[in-house]
Every structure is written in C-alpha cells, then in structure tokens.
Design an enzyme around this catalytic site. Structure first.
Site, PDB file in Angstrom:
ATOM      1  N   ASN A 106     -40.484  -3.298  44.346  1.00 42.40           N
ATOM      2  CA  ASN A 106     -41.584  -3.542  43.412  1.00 42.40           C
ATOM      3  C   ASN A 106     -41.025  -4.379  42.255  1.00 42.40           C
ATOM      4  OD1 ASN A 106     -40.312  -1.774  41.622  1.00 42.40           O
ATOM      5  ND2 ASN A 106     -41.661  -0.055  42.092  1.00 42.40           N
ATOM      6  N   ALA A 119     -47.087   7.089  46.945  1.00 40.03           N
ATOM      7  CA  ALA A 119     -46.789   6.776  48.343  1.00 40.03           C
ATOM      8  C   ALA A 119     -47.449   5.506  48.855  1.00 40.03           C
ATOM      9  CB  ALA A 119     -47.105   7.939  49.291  1.00 40.03           C
ATOM     10  N   ALA A 120     -48.125   4.743  47.982  1.00 39.89           N
ATOM     11  CA  ALA A 120     -48.641   3.440  48.438  1.00 39.89           C
ATOM     12  C   ALA A 120     -47.465   2.569  48.889  1.00 39.89           C
ATOM     13  CB  ALA A 120     -49.425   2.747  47.328  1.00 39.89           C
ATOM     14  N   GLU A 140     -32.202   6.817  48.423  1.00 45.43           N
ATOM     15  CA  GLU A 140     -32.138   8.232  48.009  1.00 45.43           C
ATOM     16  C   GLU A 140     -31.045   9.002  48.748  1.00 45.43           C
ATOM     17  OE1 GLU A 140     -36.575   9.208  46.280  1.00 45.43           O
ATOM     18  OE2 GLU A 140     -36.209   9.701  48.381  1.00 45.43           O
ATOM     19  N   ASP A 159     -44.577   3.609  50.013  1.00 50.44           N
ATOM     20  CA  ASP A 159     -44.037   4.139  51.273  1.00 50.44           C
ATOM     21  C   ASP A 159     -44.945   3.772  52.447  1.00 50.44           C
ATOM     22  OD1 ASP A 159     -41.868   5.270  49.967  1.00 50.44           O
ATOM     23  OD2 ASP A 159     -42.881   7.184  49.651  1.00 50.44           O
ATOM     24  N   LEU A 212     -46.717  -5.704  44.124  1.00 46.82           N
ATOM     25  CA  LEU A 212     -47.279  -5.756  42.772  1.00 46.82           C
ATOM     26  C   LEU A 212     -48.436  -4.772  42.611  1.00 46.82           C
ATOM     27  CD1 LEU A 212     -47.498  -9.687  42.631  1.00 46.82           C
ATOM     28  CD2 LEU A 212     -45.594  -8.269  41.858  1.00 46.82           C
ATOM     29  N   ALA A 244     -38.621  10.339  54.510  1.00 47.63           N
ATOM     30  CA  ALA A 244     -39.581  11.077  55.330  1.00 47.63           C
ATOM     31  C   ALA A 244     -40.976  10.474  55.199  1.00 47.63           C
ATOM     32  CB  ALA A 244     -39.589  12.553  54.928  1.00 47.63           C
TER      33      ALA A 244
END
Ligand code: ADP
Length: 298
Positions: free
Chosen positions: A179, A244-245, A135, A247, A216, A40
C-alpha cells in the site's frame, strides 16, 4: 496451485468505551474471537477464489492453534505444514473504541519460530505462485522467495507490516504488492500524495522487481513493470469495513495468476475481491467467493 508461507493469528477483540492509559483499567464489552494473520487471511482468500492452496506456518499446541488449523481445513487448504510448537499461538489483542479506532497488541508467538530450515523445497516445486508477507522472520521469507524462484514459481510478496527490505529478497520476487505507506518504507521515500505520485513510486520500485503494485484503497491501484505501467480505479462499492481488503486483493491476485491469467486481468480480479471484502465486516468472514467476484466483474 498457491503456496502461502506466513502467519496465523487469533484476533481477540473487545469493544471499549475508550482506550486505557498505562496503569489504568477500562471495562469493555464481550470478547469476540476471529481467525486472522495476514498469511492465513490470504490463504483463505485464494482458496475461496478457486485456487488450490497449501499453507506453511506455525501455531501453538493450544486451543487457538487447533481452531486456526481446523478453520483452514474447512476452506479446503492443505495444512500438513502448519506444525504445532510448544509456544503460544500468535494472537492480536484488539480493543475497539467507540469512535472505531483500534488499539492493537500483537504477540507473534509461534509465527516468530518459523525458520528457513522448516521449509521443504519439494513443496515449492508444486507451486505456481508463492505468496509471502512479513509477519514471520525475514530470513524465512527470504529463503521462501529463493526456493520459489529456484522452483520456477512466481513469487508474490505483500510487504506488510512495512519495513525496508534486503536487496537479496527483492531480487527473488516476481511481484511486490504494497500500500502507499509500505511503498514509501520499501523505497525509502516519503508517502505518495496521490495516484500520480504513487505511480511514480511504483516505477521506482519496478527497477528492483519485475512488477510493483501499489494499492490505494478506495482509489484503486497503480502498477509498473517490464510490460508497462498503469492505473486501475477501484470498483465502486458501499464500504463498511476495509479490514482484509488488502488480503483479499493479494489472495485474488495470486489465485488469478495461478490460473494463468495475464497480469492486468489478475489485478482486476484481485481488485474486485478487495472491493467485495470492504462491503462486509471482519477479516476472514468478509472474504468473497469466486462467484461473487465474477458477478462484480461482469
Ligand atoms: P491495505 O489494506 O493493504 O492497505 P488497500 O486498502 O489498498 O490495502 O486495498 C487493496 C485493494 O482493495 C485496493 O487496491 C482496491 O482495489 C480494493 N479496495 C480497498 N478498499 C476499497 C474500497 N473502499 N472500495 C473499493 N475497493 C477497495
């Protein structure tokens, strides 16, 4: 357009003076409720950044499910394929300590009941970019990747939460976004110690997928693929909360690719979106608009 197949959660957040030990009760502050789930969040990010977005997912037939669907619709996201099931909506129970450390329990609920046969192939035919995370059940992610590839869409997997991936899934991808920690898990290697090692790891991953991107955080990202490889420093911002960076980055990358941007420009767009999300608290409330991203880019 962008098709997101993934999770929707209600995040239930309570501030605590310290985290309880097993058997112990700790009295916390007032409960706050935030829409979340990587699927979402990434759908909202892409929609705010100008993409036409449809989401496929599952919620419960309960108040949280209804609230999550309404939230997506308010962002202009098509939710006909976010069906309500007779199980609870996914939730994350988050206690936030005074030191800022979180303790989190995730109950996937309806997200764990999104099955391969729930995916209608015609939804994939309309998509330029298909965005996936981990997820929801892995077999569903794999089917979505195959349907996307068969329809000629670019399939982007954000392999979070980290886990090793079957070769069949990697083979259907166009872009893998991880990441440093997730990169290590997918490659079966140790975590890269810095940008140089991360770039080497991206090159290793790019033997199995057309493009591999390793983010990173404040140090930016590295990428590798058939067209070459490179490093992209982060935009300098005053970070207050990096929730949320990742996302925002994925949503921005997907929106830019769906708009026909070439890879490196799309990576820059995503990275500006990630930086802006880090300047504001929370998950979905912190996701930036296309206008804000363009002004950071110019
Ligand atoms: P995740 O949350 O998945 O670990 P990252 O923290 O690596 O993802 O963030 C994704 C991208 O967002 C980074 O590659 C970077 O471009 C941008 N970003 C994240 N944190 C910052 C920050 N503090 N300052 C500037 N850009 C950031």
């Amino acid at each position: 357009s962008v098709l997101v197949v993934g999770s929707l959660n209600m995040d239930l957040v309570v501030p605590v003076p310290r985290h309880p030990k097993p058997g112990e009760t700790v009295v916390g502050g007032d409960l706050r409720r935030f829409p979340g789930g990587k699927g979402a969040n990434q759908a909202v990010a892409a929609a705010r950044l100008g993409a036409r977005v449809r989401m496929i997912g599952r919620v419960g037939a309960d108040a949280y499910g209804a609230e999550l669907k309404r939230g997506l619709e308010a962002e202009g996201i098509a939710t006909e394929d976010v069906a309500e099931l007779d199980v609870p909506t996914g939730v994350a129970l988050i206690s936030v300590g005074e030191d800022g450390q979180n303790a989190i329990v995730v109950s996937p609920g309806a997200n764990a009941r999104l099955w391969p046969d729930d995916l209608s192939p015609e939804r994939f035919a309309a998509a330029g970019v298909v965005v996936l995370q981990l997820e929801t059940p892995l077999e569903t992610v794999q089917r979505a990747a195959e349907l996307g590839r068969a329809a000629g869409a670019r399939v982007l997997l954000n392999a979070a939460p980290a886990q090793p991936l079957p070769e069949g899934l990697l083979g259907a991808l166009g872009v893998l976004v991880v990441n440093e920690f997730e990169a290590a898990r997918v490659a079966g290697a140790r975590e890269p110690a810095g940008p140089e090692e991360a770039l080497a790891l991206a090159r290793v991953l790019a033997r199995r997928v057309p493009v591999a991107v390793v983010t990173l955080g404040a140090r930016g990202l590295v990428w590798a693929g058939a067209e070459g490889a490179g490093t992209l420093p982060a935009f300098e911002v005053r970070a207050v909360d990096t929730t949320a960076a990742g996302d925002a980055f994925v949503g921005g990358l997907a929106a830019a690719l769906a708009a026909g941007e070439p890879l490196v420009r799309a990576l820059r767009f995503g990275s500006a979106a990630g930086a802006l999300a880090a300047t504001r608290p929370g998950a979905q409330p912190s996701l930036p608009t296309a206008e804000a991203v363009r002004s950071l880019l110019s």
